[in-house]
Scaffold this active site. Sequence first.
Site, mmCIF file in Angstrom:
data_model
loop_
_atom_site.group_PDB
_atom_site.id
_atom_site.type_symbol
_atom_site.label_atom_id
_atom_site.label_comp_id
_atom_site.label_asym_id
_atom_site.label_seq_id
_atom_site.Cartn_x
_atom_site.Cartn_y
_atom_site.Cartn_z
ATOM 1 N N ASN A 1 4.717 -13.526 -35.570
ATOM 2 C CA ASN A 1 3.594 -13.114 -34.437
ATOM 3 C C ASN A 1 2.331 -12.979 -34.937
ATOM 4 O OD1 ASN A 1 3.677 -11.782 -31.944
ATOM 5 N ND2 ASN A 1 3.125 -9.892 -32.911
ATOM 6 N N ILE B 1 2.941 -6.619 -29.236
ATOM 7 C CA ILE B 1 4.018 -7.877 -29.394
ATOM 8 C C ILE B 1 5.028 -7.342 -30.074
ATOM 9 C CG2 ILE B 1 4.745 -10.123 -29.203
ATOM 10 C CD1 ILE B 1 2.511 -10.625 -27.210
ATOM 11 N N THR C 1 -0.693 -13.655 -19.746
ATOM 12 C CA THR C 1 -1.798 -12.900 -20.618
ATOM 13 C C THR C 1 -1.095 -11.569 -20.486
ATOM 14 O OG1 THR C 1 -3.735 -14.056 -19.539
ATOM 15 C CG2 THR C 1 -4.282 -11.881 -20.071
ATOM 16 N N TYR D 1 -9.659 -20.432 -29.528
ATOM 17 C CA TYR D 1 -7.128 -20.230 -29.424
ATOM 18 C C TYR D 1 -6.911 -20.805 -28.800
ATOM 19 C CZ TYR D 1 -4.099 -16.416 -28.263
ATOM 20 O OH TYR D 1 -2.707 -16.040 -27.797
#
Length: 249
Positions: free
Chosen positions: A79, A18, A176, A144
Amino acid sequence: MTEFDGIRAVVTGGASGIGLATARTLLGRGARVACLDLNPEVDAPLIGVRADVSDDASVRDAVRRAAEALGGIDVLVNNAGIGAQGTVEDNDDDEWRRVLDVNVLGMVRTTRAALPYLRESAHAAIVNTCSIAATAGLPNRALYSASKGAVLSLTLAMAADHVREGIRVNCVNPGTVDTPWVGRLLDAADDPEAERAALAARQPTGRLVTPEEVAAAIAYLAGPVSGATTGTWLAVDGGMAGLRLRPRN
């Protein structure tokens, strides 16, 4: 003129997944971009700067060097992050500390180092990469999910703290995403194809999200066109958070 002409952006975890998609999107729209990463190998004109977000001295040095190379900072994309699998029983204390240190404190360290530069900007924006795991209960993602829940709350608190300084703070909540990390999880599964199909099926669109789709959302929140948007999250999850479809006939 393009949307990000004159904008100087820093993206953590900017050398892959990403982060790299975001760096390329911002660059393509006119920004100058520095990618902070443990392995900052990126193609020019992207600027690679080595940074370990779990180490405060490393972060401060990297942000300073990025600001010097760019001539300032207008946009920070927090990020960088790591994953974890398992229920609340499955990860020991050291793993909890490690994931929270990177996923939550990593954002704290980077933002803290970047704030003096952002305060000098006329277009200051912070975008945090959060997750659908912050708003939906996912199986085998306790640690997570806890880290991303903290990121969501941190985003809202930061937005309140810095709005009167002219700094907007938002986050994106991907579903996802087809990234190298997800690829490694799939490779480790007993049946990678079946696992990929299951991950795709839990999103109403029936497919994984692409890094470029998340990058486009980050760019929107970071850009001048969203000047009235702060303290919010944008789901890029194939409808996973809000849609409840009937089973197929």
